[in-house]
Scaffold this motif. Sequence first.
Motif, short mmCIF file in Angstrom:
data_model
loop_
_atom_site.label_atom_id
_atom_site.label_comp_id
_atom_site.label_asym_id
_atom_site.label_seq_id
_atom_site.Cartn_x
_atom_site.Cartn_y
_atom_site.Cartn_z
N ASN A 305 0.88 -1.10 0.05
CA ASN A 305 0.02 0.17 0.00
C ASN A 305 0.80 1.17 0.13
N SER A 306 1.87 1.07 0.85
CA SER A 306 2.87 2.35 0.76
C SER A 306 3.57 2.97 -0.41
N GLN A 307 3.99 1.63 -1.14
CA GLN A 307 4.60 1.65 -2.31
C GLN A 307 3.52 2.23 -3.53
N ALA A 308 2.50 1.67 -3.36
CA ALA A 308 1.49 2.24 -4.47
C ALA A 308 0.94 3.32 -4.30
N LYS A 309 1.13 3.72 -3.13
CA LYS A 309 0.38 5.11 -3.15
C LYS A 309 1.58 5.89 -2.18
N PRO A 310 2.33 6.95 -3.04
CA PRO A 310 3.39 7.60 -2.61
C PRO A 310 2.60 8.74 -1.73
N PRO A 311 3.35 8.99 -0.56
CA PRO A 311 2.56 10.04 0.43
C PRO A 311 2.20 11.13 -0.28
N GLY A 312 1.72 11.23 -1.22
CA GLY A 312 1.00 12.71 -1.88
C GLY A 312 2.35 13.67 -2.22
N ARG A 313 2.00 14.76 -2.76
CA ARG A 313 3.36 15.59 -3.03
C ARG A 313 3.31 16.51 -1.62
#
Lengths: 317, 367
Positions: A305-313
């Motif tokens: 999950n953390s790889q698929a969704k980079p923590p936003g800009r």
Amino acid sequence: MDRRRVNGPPGGTAPPVYLPPGRTAAAPGRTRGPNEIRKIFLKTGLTPSAAGSAYLELETPSINHSNSLLDRTPALKLTCTVHGPRPLPRSSPFSPRLLLSTRVKFAPFAARQRRGYIPDSGERDLAAHLETALRGILIGGRWPKSGVDVIVTVLEGEEDCPRDALATGNQNGRTGGWGMMSILSGCITVASAALTDAGIDCVDIVTGGIAAIVRQPAAPAQLVLDPCPPDHEEIIAACVIGYLQSRDEVTETWAKGNITALSDGKGTTKMGFDTLIDHAVEAAMAARRVLVEALKEGTEAKIQNSQAKPPGRAMGT
Amino acid sequence: MAIKPTPPQSSTSPHPLTFPAHTFAKLAPKTYLNTHLNSAHGPVRPSGRSPTQTRTPTCHTGSLTHAHGSAVVRCGDTAVVCGVRGEILGAEDVPDYKAKTAEEIEEDDEHEMKYADTWERKLRKQKESSEEMARLGLLVPNLELATGCSPTHLPGGPPSTLAQTLSQRILTLLHTSNLLDMKDLRIWSRWPRSGSSSGSHVEEISQQDEPAQDSVKAFWVLYIDILFISLDGNPFDAAWLAVLDALKNTRLPSAWWDRDREMVLCSDVPREAQQLTVYGMPVPLSFGVFESDEEARGKRWVLADMDGFEEGLCRETVTVVVGEGEKVVRIEKEGGVGVGGKDVRGLVELAGQRRTEWLEVSGKEAS
């Protein structure tokens, strides 16, 4: 009367009474081997708003497709959430260690009879047992002045009596609370999974295990792992433990029943308390394998999950 | 909370302090949401949805053994379990209850026939049904948030204000939307018509001499218990969808009055159990109105199906419940004047789309 909830009619209501009693098919009894536990489904991270969470379900018996509404056997279903560690309120006294508080709540539809929302003694009892099982595994010194809440909701519980007794409503005085012991064993495993999911440091993962001495009519007493109370005509004794495998330590024991001087028919071995504990440990070790797998899966899902969704800009201020 | 500034990406210009997005969201939630909605690529919410986009619900029915009907509904990170359980209320336990006989009820039906318009007649009938249910208190919904579903709702103590409000809103909607039919909840003194040819125990009863008059002896009371497993905004919509699906899934055992024992007995044969009639399938959609302070002109966005983060920032909320044929069943609005009459029209349309989406999801589960 609780005015803060919607109450039923003031005249009161009665649960349905079924006719004809005793028409149900004979209980099929236990189909598993004596050393076999029920399949466990365990998954972490079901409540994203909590720090840690887990869901546990035991295998559903196939009898549910029978031709009576009364024959349906429930499968244990538990959810657990962990909130914390978080700061204690200012008013509370200083604590050098992490304070653990546990709660167990039955859903109104968890049992054959509808349960109320006000906590009863059985729930408090389970919560106290769960607390002893978990207190020993937390490395509490790492979080002074903090607290952690472990909340278990029983969506579907386990029953206390043999199946035919349930149908007739004649419980033969068997209200022993054997179902509660299975529930505690599930609670320990699910809470351990949720604590690990919350990332709270523990000395080891703890799992619950239960073993019982049971007797069918006209048969010698027998030792079984993970008994399902409706399967057995008579339960003589049972024991639940919370067990840490890598340290070979027991954090919680709850034994009940008449354990003294029973032989298994061959007249050679006595089924004493020690044997009962050893078998409960075996059950806990089997549950641990499931727990470890579930935790692995949960962690892998988290990483993905953390790889698929980079923590936003990142946004500058 | 440890805040670690991320190292500046370019070394040429003096870079201001930067934070990762989730830290920023905690420090300045309003600015964070505002910046997202004002983005150059059109308004987008932190979750990646457009302002009117909803989270697709999923449902699963009939997983609880002890309930007569049950459903699990998940919308994004909000998950709800609802169990419906029938219990019996004897007519003699109802104060001032005047038992209607079958003839009287049929008479009522004939009276109804005088209304020329069938639709009006149907509506009238349903309304009377709901009024009787409300008078007798046959529907008992209770919503429980104190299951550890979110850090703000921990167990211990009485139900929170939010839980009480939601329970009441669900109760009101159950009654005003004319969802259920009274005929499903009455228990008669005779053997139910539909099950008269099955089972050996039936003959035994039909051999008794016919009762002189057929009358209502008892009622089913439906205890509707709603438990939140996980809460991330919009509890009302998820709870209602769970109630709706659980009621659709409910099968009450066929029941009759036993004259010898003077009590209501139920048949344990699953195929004799009766399904509840659910009318209209009203589906709600909740909106929040977000107003940014920075612009004095008062720019505002209407956000459909808010998550927990957005809910904390929107004071004004609107809930539109749409029933069959896009008819508005109920509109609830509170906390501001941002949404006017014209805007509501658009919201009703969105709620209609939501209903279509839900019927598809729930139909798939049922089949």
